[in-house]
Write an enzyme that holds these catalytic residues in place. Structure first.
Site, PDB file in Angstrom:
ATOM      1  N   HIS A   1       0.846  -1.183   0.000  1.00 17.02           N
ATOM      2  CA  HIS A   1       0.000   0.000   0.000  1.00 17.02           C
ATOM      3  C   HIS A   1       0.878   1.228   0.000  1.00 17.02           C
ATOM      4  CE1 HIS A   1      -3.205   2.790   0.990  1.00 17.02           C
ATOM      5  NE2 HIS A   1      -4.040   1.838   0.641  1.00 17.02           N
TER       6      HIS A   1
ATOM      7  N   ASP B   1      -8.118  -5.105  -0.287  1.00 22.02           N
ATOM      8  CA  ASP B   1      -8.610  -5.908  -1.410  1.00 22.02           C
ATOM      9  C   ASP B   1      -8.315  -7.399  -1.243  1.00 22.02           C
ATOM     10  OD1 ASP B   1      -9.747  -3.798  -2.878  1.00 22.02           O
ATOM     11  OD2 ASP B   1      -7.742  -3.145  -3.446  1.00 22.02           O
TER      12      ASP B   1
HETATM   13  C1  LIG Z   1      -0.504  -0.470  -4.072  1.00 23.59           C
HETATM   14  C2  LIG Z   1       0.856  -0.286  -4.745  1.00 23.59           C
HETATM   15  C3  LIG Z   1       0.628   0.275  -6.147  1.00 23.59           C
HETATM   16  C4  LIG Z   1       1.645   0.716  -3.920  1.00 23.59           C
HETATM   17  O1  LIG Z   1       2.915   0.665  -4.383  1.00 23.59           O
HETATM   18  P1  LIG Z   1       4.006   1.829  -4.255  1.00 23.59           P
HETATM   19  O2  LIG Z   1       3.922   2.501  -2.961  1.00 23.59           O
HETATM   20  O3  LIG Z   1       3.878   2.688  -5.454  1.00 23.59           O
HETATM   21  O4  LIG Z   1       5.286   0.970  -4.266  1.00 23.59           O
HETATM   22  P2  LIG Z   1       6.092   0.585  -5.548  1.00 23.59           P
HETATM   23  O5  LIG Z   1       5.199   0.242  -6.690  1.00 23.59           O
HETATM   24  O6  LIG Z   1       7.086   1.667  -5.756  1.00 23.59           O
HETATM   25  O7  LIG Z   1       6.815  -0.744  -5.048  1.00 23.59           O
HETATM   26  C5  LIG Z   1       7.915  -0.745  -4.127  1.00 23.59           C
HETATM   27  C6  LIG Z   1       8.551  -2.122  -4.159  1.00 23.59           C
HETATM   28  O8  LIG Z   1       7.650  -3.071  -3.609  1.00 23.59           O
HETATM   29  C7  LIG Z   1       7.305  -4.046  -4.575  1.00 23.59           C
HETATM   30  N1  LIG Z   1       5.886  -4.315  -4.458  1.00 23.59           N
HETATM   31  C8  LIG Z   1       4.916  -3.430  -4.134  1.00 23.59           C
HETATM   32  N2  LIG Z   1       3.741  -4.055  -4.105  1.00 23.59           N
HETATM   33  C9  LIG Z   1       3.979  -5.345  -4.418  1.00 23.59           C
HETATM   34  C10 LIG Z   1       3.157  -6.478  -4.557  1.00 23.59           C
HETATM   35  N3  LIG Z   1       1.846  -6.387  -4.369  1.00 23.59           N
HETATM   36  N4  LIG Z   1       3.720  -7.648  -4.868  1.00 23.59           N
HETATM   37  C11 LIG Z   1       5.054  -7.753  -5.044  1.00 23.59           C
HETATM   38  N5  LIG Z   1       5.895  -6.709  -4.941  1.00 23.59           N
HETATM   39  C12 LIG Z   1       5.352  -5.524  -4.638  1.00 23.59           C
HETATM   40  C13 LIG Z   1       7.617  -3.411  -5.915  1.00 23.59           C
HETATM   41  O9  LIG Z   1       7.845  -4.375  -6.926  1.00 23.59           O
HETATM   42  C14 LIG Z   1       8.845  -2.637  -5.566  1.00 23.59           C
HETATM   43  O10 LIG Z   1       9.921  -3.514  -5.472  1.00 23.59           O
HETATM   44  P3  LIG Z   1      11.370  -3.114  -6.016  1.00 23.59           P
HETATM   45  O11 LIG Z   1      11.746  -1.914  -5.190  1.00 23.59           O
HETATM   46  O12 LIG Z   1      12.177  -4.324  -5.800  1.00 23.59           O
HETATM   47  O13 LIG Z   1      11.160  -2.753  -7.459  1.00 23.59           O
HETATM   48  C15 LIG Z   1       1.600  -1.634  -4.817  1.00 23.59           C
HETATM   49  O14 LIG Z   1       1.852  -2.127  -3.528  1.00 23.59           O
HETATM   50  C16 LIG Z   1       0.865  -2.654  -5.645  1.00 23.59           C
HETATM   51  O15 LIG Z   1       1.004  -2.658  -6.883  1.00 23.59           O
HETATM   52  N6  LIG Z   1       0.060  -3.560  -5.017  1.00 23.59           N
HETATM   53  C17 LIG Z   1      -0.697  -4.517  -5.754  1.00 23.59           C
HETATM   54  C18 LIG Z   1      -1.984  -3.890  -6.248  1.00 23.59           C
HETATM   55  C19 LIG Z   1      -2.957  -3.668  -5.140  1.00 23.59           C
HETATM   56  O16 LIG Z   1      -3.175  -4.525  -4.297  1.00 23.59           O
HETATM   57  N7  LIG Z   1      -3.599  -2.513  -5.181  1.00 23.59           N
HETATM   58  C20 LIG Z   1      -4.586  -2.121  -4.204  1.00 23.59           C
HETATM   59  C21 LIG Z   1      -4.065  -1.023  -3.355  1.00 23.59           C
HETATM   60  S1  LIG Z   1      -5.170  -0.669  -2.012  1.00 23.59           S
END
Ligand SMILES: CC(C)(COP(=O)(O)OP(=O)(O)OC[C@H]1O[C@@H](n2cnc3c(N)ncnc32)[C@H](O)[C@@H]1OP(=O)(O)O)[C@@H](O)C(=O)NCCC(=O)NCCS
Length: 394
Positions: free
Chosen positions: A279, A330
């Site tokens: 998140h 979710d």
């Molecule tokens: C929600 C989300 C977009 C937030 O991400 P963020 O704060 O932007 O973090 P980032 O996308 O920069 O990810 C940071 C690191 O964690 C990893 N990561 C984040 N969420 C992950 C997940 N669900 N599964 C695996 N790895 C994940 C990324 O690959 C990244 O790794 P790296 O540094 O080795 O490249 C992300 O956690 C995600 O894509 N989750 C899955 C989708 C989801 O459940 N969405 C609902 C949100 S309420």
């Protein structure tokens, strides 16, 4: 030519030829950590609260309808105010017949979220005061949407599954009404309560992507429906609300508790994102996920089928060990809706049915104290390239 472009863009990155303050300013991809406005609707500081009330208490003691009132009006209703509010919701649930017809006519392959966005857009044409952005008008149209979105979702769903339309009930509570319009069955107390809690938890979450989209649209003095349609579009994405549908696909793909550990390790090794984990703002876990998980357990118990809970537990453990990531809302909500007998295609639309309350509160708050939302960008492209007329370019 290419090297000139690269040189020019490097100059720009270093700030040559730009206002020095623009180049020097720090920028945060994805606006991470940026305070983009003020709100009195909810906070995640010190635990999620809506209008000052802790989400744990609201989930335990309030109903979704009460929470909807709280979000729209800023305070909890008295018994009389609540009775009036419920009566208005019941009166408002009739969707104009041409819209129901239209929603049925949309080609069957159209995703339910797209159909819902179109349905909400069409509702704007039946609101003669569509451009009146006074708070009273916005509250009235928010209530119509809260009442009519479940009808749009259910009517479309039952039509494409060749099931007869179920009219909204004037006696059932809001969560039972949604479930009964979709399933066409009686709803037991546990199903109703689980649905109610999921709607409460989905209702509001400060400046998430869809809410921010709604506020951006409102800040241009556009209308309420345009803001909600933008929000629905933003919510649909798998990194936001669309994640709950993808979670169920993951659980189905894993198939059995024995398969769970190897599946998730392989997925992580391939750098796959596990939907329902991580998140942007909750780094130590999403408090909403914990609350909803307890309902998943109860529903799994009732069904006498613990397999999905075992799969979920194993995946949670491995993702925490390997990536330090915890589930977001979710993750349990997909299982919860599955236990409630709902098809995957309904999960994100049900998120809309709840979040429309938070969006509406933010639209009202933005309209009441508006300033156009118009940030700047840091330009990283080439500058002052020599222009060659088309006739000379070969
Ligand atoms: C929600 C989300 C977009 C937030 O991400 P963020 O704060 O932007 O973090 P980032 O996308 O920069 O990810 C940071 C690191 O964690 C990893 N990561 C984040 N969420 C992950 C997940 N669900 N599964 C695996 N790895 C994940 C990324 O690959 C990244 O790794 P790296 O540094 O080795 O490249 C992300 O956690 C995600 O894509 N989750 C899955 C989708 C989801 O459940 N969405 C609902 C949100 S309420």
């Amino acid at each position: 030519m290419a090297s000139a472009i690269i040189k020019a863009s490097q100059d720009v990155i270093r700030g040559k030829g730009m206002e020095p303050h623009m180049a020097e300013q720090q920028y945060f991809p994805g606006l991470e950590g940026i305070i983009a406005g003020e709100t009195s609707i909810s906070t995640i500081e010190g635990g999620l609260q809506y209008r000052g009330y802790r989400i744990e208490e609201l989930a335990r003691d309030a109903s979704f309808t009460e929470v909807a009132y709280l979000l729209l009006h800023g305070q909890l209703p008295s018994q009389e105010q609540f009775a009036d509010f419920k009566a208005i919701l019941i009166e408002s649930s009739e969707v104009p017949e041409p819209i129901l017809e239209f929603v049925r006519e949309i080609p069957l392959h159209a995703p339910p979220m797209d159909v819902l966005r179109t349905g909400v857009s069409a509702l704007a044409h039946f609101d003669p005061q569509c451009d009146d952005d006074s708070t009273d008008s916005n509250i009235a149209r928010a209530m119509r949407l809260i009442a009519q979105i479940p009808v749009l979702i259910a009517a479309r769903y039952r039509y494409i599954h060749a099931e007869p339309y179920v009219e909204p009930s004037s006696t059932l509570r809001f969560p039972a009404n949604i479930l009964s319009m979709i399933r066409g069955t009686e709803i037991d107390a546990l199903d109703e309560e689980a649905m109610d809690v999921s709607l409460i938890l989905y209702a509001e979450h400060e400046f998430n992507a869809s809410t921010f989209a709604a506020r951006v649209v409102t800040s241009t003095q556009s209308d309420f429906y345009s803001a909600i349609c933008a929000a629905i579009g933003a919510l649909k994405g798998p990194l936001h609300g669309g994640a709950n549908e993808h979670v169920m696909e993951v659980l189905e793909e894993v198939g059995s508790p024995e398969n769970a550990e190897s599946w998730v390790r392989t997925a992580l090794a391939k750098k796959q994102r596990i939907m329902g984990f991580g998140h942007r703002v909750y780094r130590d876990g999403d408090p909403r996920a914990e609350i909803l998980k307890t309902y998943c357990r109860q529903l799994a118990d009732k069904a006498g089928n613990e397999e999905l809970e075992q799969i979920a537990d194993t995946i949670e453990k491995v993702v925490l060990d390997e990536k330090g990531l915890r589930p977001n809302l979710d993750w349990p909500s997909a299982r919860l809706y599955h236990y409630l007998g709902l098809d995957v295609e309904l999960y994100t639309p049900l998120f809309v049915a709840s979040r429309v309350t938070g969006w509406a509160a933010h639209i009202i708050e933005q309209a009441e104290n508006n300033r156009l939302i118009r940030p700047r960008s840091r330009y990283i492209g080439p500058v002052t390239l020599p222009f060659t007329p088309l006739s000379d370019r070969g």
